[in-house]
Scaffold this motif. Structure first.
Motif, PDB file in Angstrom:
ATOM      1  N   PHE A 165      29.144   1.780  66.222  1.00 25.75           N
ATOM      2  CA  PHE A 165      29.142   2.381  64.890  1.00 25.75           C
ATOM      3  C   PHE A 165      30.564   2.343  64.362  1.00 25.75           C
ATOM      4  N   VAL A 166      30.825   1.442  63.418  1.00 26.73           N
ATOM      5  CA  VAL A 166      32.191   1.139  63.010  1.00 26.73           C
ATOM      6  C   VAL A 166      32.606   1.829  61.714  1.00 26.73           C
ATOM      7  N   PHE A 167      31.675   2.258  60.887  1.00 26.59           N
ATOM      8  CA  PHE A 167      32.044   2.881  59.619  1.00 26.59           C
ATOM      9  C   PHE A 167      32.839   4.156  59.865  1.00 26.59           C
ATOM     10  N   SER A 168      33.873   4.378  59.048  1.00 25.03           N
ATOM     11  CA  SER A 168      34.632   5.625  59.132  1.00 25.03           C
ATOM     12  C   SER A 168      34.644   6.261  57.746  1.00 25.03           C
ATOM     13  N   ASP A 172      39.269  -4.993  64.298  1.00 25.96           N
ATOM     14  CA  ASP A 172      40.202  -5.079  65.409  1.00 25.96           C
ATOM     15  C   ASP A 172      39.624  -5.766  66.636  1.00 25.96           C
ATOM     16  N   GLU A 173      38.368  -6.178  66.566  1.00 26.14           N
ATOM     17  CA  GLU A 173      37.722  -6.744  67.742  1.00 26.14           C
ATOM     18  C   GLU A 173      37.053  -8.068  67.394  1.00 26.14           C
ATOM     19  N   LYS A 174      37.112  -9.002  68.313  1.00 26.28           N
ATOM     20  CA  LYS A 174      36.436 -10.287  68.123  1.00 26.28           C
ATOM     21  C   LYS A 174      35.229 -10.322  69.052  1.00 26.28           C
ATOM     22  N   THR A 175      34.043 -10.358  68.441  1.00 25.62           N
ATOM     23  CA  THR A 175      32.817 -10.449  69.219  1.00 25.62           C
ATOM     24  C   THR A 175      32.341 -11.892  69.231  1.00 25.62           C
ATOM     25  N   GLU A 176      31.414 -12.161  70.137  1.00 26.01           N
ATOM     26  CA  GLU A 176      30.839 -13.503  70.235  1.00 26.01           C
ATOM     27  C   GLU A 176      30.009 -13.805  68.988  1.00 26.01           C
ATOM     28  N   THR A 196      37.433 -14.846  61.602  1.00 33.35           N
ATOM     29  CA  THR A 196      37.432 -14.657  63.050  1.00 33.35           C
ATOM     30  C   THR A 196      37.008 -15.902  63.814  1.00 33.35           C
ATOM     31  N   HIS A 197      35.972 -16.590  63.335  1.00 34.03           N
ATOM     32  CA  HIS A 197      35.397 -17.711  64.088  1.00 34.03           C
ATOM     33  C   HIS A 197      35.669 -19.078  63.462  1.00 34.03           C
ATOM     34  N   GLY A 198      36.269 -19.096  62.292  1.00 34.20           N
ATOM     35  CA  GLY A 198      36.701 -20.343  61.659  1.00 34.20           C
ATOM     36  C   GLY A 198      35.611 -21.390  61.490  1.00 34.20           C
ATOM     37  N   GLU A 199      35.901 -22.586  61.995  1.00 36.77           N
ATOM     38  CA  GLU A 199      34.997 -23.726  61.813  1.00 36.77           C
ATOM     39  C   GLU A 199      33.622 -23.501  62.445  1.00 36.77           C
TER      40      GLU A 199
END
Length: 190
Positions: free
Chosen positions: A27-30, A111-115, A174-177
């Motif tokens: 849960f990322v919303f602040s 702040d986080e890179k997920t798959e 984050t994931h570009g191409e």
């Protein structure tokens, strides 16, 4: 009851599972003033107003009349379509969340890179969870057709459209191409 089960299983329990598996709160919303967090506020208010609609219909029929029921939509066949949409939405959303596994978030974690998930249901739709949420609100409207539930469908549709576009920018950065190729090959909705 279906609504409570939907919210608990799809959002609360899935959040707990992801948190336990990854150690990250999904849960990322602040409560900042940025657009992303404001969308989180709108989502919370939509759930609150949906709950008000259901409580008024179930327990306060005199108050429910103030929500301006739409009489020509009050048909068993239309309500059955609404129930079917709720069930389809539930299964669709749950499958998408399971396939996302630890990458699932409610909001954007800058702040986080997920798959990047591109298989399973994500090979059909880039945003299956959001699609499921919109279908859920349409289902509620068909079961309880009134001006508030109709307004909630519109609000959720617009809010989800904005959220998806914010996420697309984040995913491209984050994931570009890899994300651009995915975006070019899979439709936003279905």
């Amino acid at each position: 009851m279906i609504t409570v089960a939907y919210l608990l299983i799809v959002f609360v329990f899935r959040s707990i599972i992801v948190w336990r598996q990854s150690g990250v709160n999904p849960f990322v919303f602040s409560s900042t003033e940025n657009a992303h967090d404001y969308l989180g506020f709108i989502y919370k208010m939509a759930v609150l107003f949906m709950a008000i609609t259901i409580v008024c219909y179930s327990y306060l029929p005199a108050v429910y009349q103030f929500l301006n029921p739409i009489p020509f939509l009050l048909r068993d066949s239309i309500q059955m379509v609404g129930v079917a949409l709720l069930l389809i939405s539930f299964l669709w959303t749950l499958i998408a969340q399971v396939q996302m596994s630890d990458s699932w978030r409610i909001g954007i974690d800058y702040d986080e890179k997920t798959e990047l998930v591109v298989k399973g249901i994500f090979a059909i739709s880039r945003n299956p969870v959001f699609l499921g949420v919109v279908v859920f609100y349409i289902g509620i409207f068909l079961i309880l057709p009134n001006t508030l539930s109709f307004t909630l469908v519109l609000v959720m549709f617009i809010t989800v459209q904005v959220q998806v576009r914010l996420e697309e920018v984040y995913l491209l950065e984050t994931h570009g191409e890899a994300y651009q190729a995915y975006k070019n090959s899979v439709r936003r909705w279905i």
